[in-house]
Design an enzyme around this catalytic site. Structure first.
Site, PDB file in Angstrom:
ATOM      1  N   LYS A  52       0.838  -1.201   0.000  1.00 16.54           N
ATOM      2  CA  LYS A  52       0.000   0.000   0.000  1.00 16.54           C
ATOM      3  C   LYS A  52       0.878   1.258   0.000  1.00 16.54           C
ATOM      4  O   LYS A  52       0.609   2.215  -0.722  1.00 16.54           O
ATOM      5  CB  LYS A  52      -0.952  -0.017   1.210  1.00 16.54           C
ATOM      6  CG  LYS A  52      -2.054  -1.052   1.030  1.00 16.54           C
ATOM      7  CD  LYS A  52      -2.845  -1.349   2.276  1.00 16.54           C
ATOM      8  CE  LYS A  52      -3.752  -2.559   2.028  1.00 16.54           C
ATOM      9  NZ  LYS A  52      -4.476  -3.014   3.194  1.00 16.54           N
ATOM     10  N   GLN A  96      -5.018  -1.758   9.295  1.00 11.34           N
ATOM     11  CA  GLN A  96      -4.781  -3.066   8.684  1.00 11.34           C
ATOM     12  C   GLN A  96      -5.379  -4.172   9.564  1.00 11.34           C
ATOM     13  O   GLN A  96      -5.123  -4.239  10.754  1.00 11.34           O
ATOM     14  CB  GLN A  96      -3.259  -3.274   8.500  1.00 11.34           C
ATOM     15  CG  GLN A  96      -2.879  -4.543   7.785  1.00 11.34           C
ATOM     16  CD  GLN A  96      -3.384  -4.605   6.334  1.00 11.34           C
ATOM     17  OE1 GLN A  96      -3.318  -3.620   5.593  1.00 11.34           O
ATOM     18  NE2 GLN A  96      -3.917  -5.753   5.939  1.00 11.34           N
ATOM     19  N   ASP A 119     -11.238   2.190   3.240  1.00 13.95           N
ATOM     20  CA  ASP A 119     -11.457   0.745   3.068  1.00 13.95           C
ATOM     21  C   ASP A 119     -12.938   0.437   2.809  1.00 13.95           C
ATOM     22  O   ASP A 119     -13.283  -0.654   2.378  1.00 13.95           O
ATOM     23  CB  ASP A 119     -11.026  -0.001   4.345  1.00 13.95           C
ATOM     24  CG  ASP A 119      -9.686  -0.714   4.153  1.00 13.95           C
ATOM     25  OD1 ASP A 119      -9.328  -0.985   2.993  1.00 13.95           O
ATOM     26  OD2 ASP A 119      -9.026  -1.006   5.168  1.00 13.95           O
TER      27      ASP A 119
END
Ligand code: NAD
Length: 281
Positions: A52, A96, A119
């Site tokens: 990322k 995460q 997300d």
């Protein structure tokens, strides 16, 4: 002949498009910043976080890395999220997953400001998707829609079967296919006669988390098969939820593992980061 859907090439294309857009935004004085929080050092998470960061660098998005120790408390994490929510220079916040067991994932995801939830996991964004309002969409299913569109695979009126009903893949996938006017069936671990249902699919999206479970007898001749699964087999090679060797000859198009859905997830995260600026305005 079976068409191999090249997620690596499409994700590179999307990242290049975004790079151009970010450069234009920079000229207008707009800088995009993504905060990435990792708690603990799960090796798979470290790999994903690294990818990322690399994608951010490539596109021209600033990334802030918060690498917190495994023993970080829930309150401490929520406090950090609160601070990042309040920072005008931070557009996106990503935690995460998975988190260590002593931290309630649901609470953490709910704490992220919906307009910074790149997300697309916050209930508000899931709700927006459900009713067709603007918001962030979970990256993996959004990436699958991009693959289908960019390969000119029609969804409208097609029998679409999704295997798996997780909050991050199966459910949003079904909603997105519905938004594209597909006729959608969601199957899961309690579905009876799975083969009978999947054999109807013109488009079959497989997100089960079981290596090579879907063999040729689950698939209709000429179907499009999208394999979301990622596993490492005994020889340390990657494979999906679909038994590629037996299924591919039967399909009109299929995503390989690796190089199919996987790279699209990061490309769509980058897309969401760029979109976040407009959503925040
Ligand atoms: P999950 O474990 O949360 O959900 C799995 C789903 O499969 C469940 O809804 C369950 O009902 C269903 N299922 C389990 N056994 C079944 C069976 N025998 N028959 C029918 N349905 C069954 O998993 P997830 O988070 O949705 O992920 C699925 C897979 O996709 C995993 O391999 C994961 O690693 C992978 N994944 C890949 C990406 C990517 O970027 N490529 C992103 C997310 C997840």
């Amino acid at each position: 002949m079976t068409q191999i859907i090249d997620g690596k090439a499409i994700s590179a294309q999307i990242k290049d498009e975004l790079k151009g857009k970010v450069a234009e935004m920079k000229e207008q004085g707009i800088e995009i910043c993504l905060a990435v929080i990792q708690v603990g050092n799960d090796p798979a998470s470290t790999v994903y976080v690294g990818k990322k960061k690399k994608a951010c660098e490539y596109i021209g998005i600033k990334s802030l890395a918060y690498e917190l120790p495994e023993e970080t408390g829930e309150e401490e994490l929520l406090e950090l999220i609160g601070k990042l929510n309040g920072r005008k220079d931070v557009n996106g916040i990503l935690v995460q997953l998975p988190l260590p067991k002593h931290i309630a994932e649901e609470k953490v995801l709910a704490a992220i400001e919906p307009v910074k939830d790149v997300d697309g996991f916050h209930v508000q964004n899931v709700g927006s998707l459900c009713v067709g309002k603007k918001g962030f969409v979970s990256c993996t299913p959004a990436g699958i829609i991009q693959l289908l569109k960019r390969y000119h695979i029609e969804i409208e009126g097609k029998e679409c079967v999704v295997i798996g009903r997780s909050n991050i893949v199966g459910k949003p996938m079904a909603l997105l296919l519905l938004q594209e006017n597909g006729t959608v069936t969601v199957t899961h671990s309690r579905t009876k006669n799975l083969k009978e249902v999947t054999s109807r699919a013109d488009i079959l999206v497989v997100a089960i988390g079981k290596p090579k479970m879907i063999t040729a007898e689950y698939v209709k001749e000429g179907a499009v098969v999208i394999d979301v699964g990622i596993h490492r087999n005994a020889d340390n090679k990657l494979c999906g939820d679909v038994d590629y060797e037996s299924v591919a000859p039967k399909c009109s198009a299929i995503t390989p593992v690796p190089g199919g859905v996987g790279p699209m997830t990061i490309a769509m995260l980058m897309y969401n980061c760029v979109e976040s600026v407009a959503l925040q305005q």
